[in-house]
Enzyme design. Structure first.
Site, short mmCIF file in Angstrom:
data_model
loop_
_atom_site.label_atom_id
_atom_site.label_comp_id
_atom_site.label_asym_id
_atom_site.label_seq_id
_atom_site.Cartn_x
_atom_site.Cartn_y
_atom_site.Cartn_z
N ASN A 118 -12.33 8.78 -3.03
CA ASN A 118 -11.36 9.86 -2.91
C ASN A 118 -12.07 11.17 -2.63
O ASN A 118 -13.16 11.43 -3.14
CB ASN A 118 -10.41 9.95 -4.11
CG ASN A 118 -11.08 9.98 -5.46
OD1 ASN A 118 -12.20 9.51 -5.62
ND2 ASN A 118 -10.40 10.54 -6.45
N GLU A 164 -11.13 15.10 -2.66
CA GLU A 164 -10.09 16.07 -3.07
C GLU A 164 -10.26 17.40 -2.33
O GLU A 164 -11.29 17.65 -1.69
CB GLU A 164 -10.13 16.25 -4.59
CG GLU A 164 -9.84 14.93 -5.30
CD GLU A 164 -9.68 15.06 -6.80
OE1 GLU A 164 -10.13 16.06 -7.38
OE2 GLU A 164 -9.10 14.12 -7.39
N CYS A 190 -7.05 9.58 -0.69
CA CYS A 190 -7.36 8.53 -1.65
C CYS A 190 -8.49 7.62 -1.12
O CYS A 190 -8.68 7.50 0.09
CB CYS A 190 -6.13 7.65 -1.92
SG CYS A 190 -4.81 8.48 -2.79
N GLU A 230 -8.68 4.37 -1.04
CA GLU A 230 -8.22 3.24 -0.23
C GLU A 230 -8.02 3.65 1.22
O GLU A 230 -8.42 2.95 2.15
CB GLU A 230 -6.88 2.70 -0.77
CG GLU A 230 -6.93 2.16 -2.18
CD GLU A 230 -6.59 3.20 -3.23
OE1 GLU A 230 -7.04 4.36 -3.10
OE2 GLU A 230 -5.88 2.87 -4.19
N CYS A 263 -1.73 3.84 -5.24
CA CYS A 263 -0.53 4.67 -5.07
C CYS A 263 0.31 4.14 -3.92
O CYS A 263 -0.15 3.33 -3.10
CB CYS A 263 -0.92 6.14 -4.84
SG CYS A 263 -1.45 6.51 -3.17
N CYS A 288 -1.02 4.59 -0.28
CA CYS A 288 -2.09 3.66 0.08
C CYS A 288 -1.55 2.24 0.28
O CYS A 288 -2.05 1.51 1.14
CB CYS A 288 -3.19 3.68 -0.98
SG CYS A 288 -4.12 5.23 -0.93
N1 THU Z 1 -6.35 8.29 -6.07
C1 THU Z 1 -6.94 7.36 -5.25
O1 THU Z 1 -8.02 7.58 -4.72
N2 THU Z 1 -6.26 6.19 -5.06
C2 THU Z 1 -5.06 5.87 -5.61
O2 THU Z 1 -4.51 4.83 -5.30
C3 THU Z 1 -4.45 6.77 -6.57
C4 THU Z 1 -5.08 8.11 -6.73
C5 THU Z 1 -7.05 9.57 -6.29
C6 THU Z 1 -6.40 10.76 -5.66
C7 THU Z 1 -6.91 11.90 -6.52
O3 THU Z 1 -8.16 12.32 -6.02
C8 THU Z 1 -7.12 11.26 -7.89
O4 THU Z 1 -7.13 9.85 -7.67
C9 THU Z 1 -6.05 11.61 -8.91
O5 THU Z 1 -4.78 11.36 -8.39
#
Ligand code: THU
Length: 143
Positions: free
Chosen positions: A48, A50, A59, A61, A92, A95
């Site tokens: 991920n 940010e 994300c 994935e 999520c 994804c």
């Molecule tokens: N996140 C992912 O990388 N994958 C997911 O399926 C759910 C959330 C990340 C996004 C963000 O950087 C952190 O987790 C908190 O939401």
């Protein structure tokens, strides 16, 4: 359930766990790593990333899927997702939709979910996202 050898599954989880360390999580501190297995047999990883403008966060994935597609893959056989939680977390919705786009035409995309513990949950994208929106729907009703 999509077929995947134990060795391949363990390798995918290990690759996702390793790339998780590279996550850029200045906002949440919540690191996620993902590894996808392409139809060619090659593995692609993502973490991920940010952003101070929160909605721009990518994300793990989807980062891994983009790497696979940029390398020329069009079908994905499996994905492993690793977080720092004790128990495996679920991908999520965004994804799920993006992974489903590249599920094999025949068969399913295996989903392996792991946390900091040894447990690896196994499911498939068809289970996580039944009845998804797809390009066939668009083709039926343009204009
Ligand atoms: N996140 C992912 O990388 N994958 C997911 O399926 C759910 C959330 C990340 C996004 C963000 O950087 C952190 O987790 C908190 O939401």
């Amino acid at each position: 359930m999509a077929k995947l050898s134990k060795a391949l599954a363990a390798d995918l989880v290990a690759r996702a766990r390793a790339v998780r360390q590279r996550a850029y999580v200045a906002g949440s501190g919540f690191r996620v790593g993902a590894a996808v297995l392409g139809g060619s047999g090659a593995v692609y990883v993502g973490c991920n990333v940010e952003n101070a403008s929160y909605g721009l966060t990518i994300c793990a994935e989807r980062a891994a899927v983009c790497a696979a597609i940029a390398a020329g893959e069009r079908e994905l056989r499996a994905v492993a997702v690793v977080t720092g939680l004790q128990d495996p977390a679920r991908p999520c919705g965004a994804c799920r939709q993006v992974l489903a786009e590249f599920a094999p035409a025949r068969g399913d995309l295996a989903v392996l979910l792991a946390g900091s513990g040894k447990a690896v949950a196994r499911t498939t994208i068809a289970r996580l996202l039944p009845d998804r929106f797809n390009f066939a729907d668009i083709a039926k009703g343009r204009g």
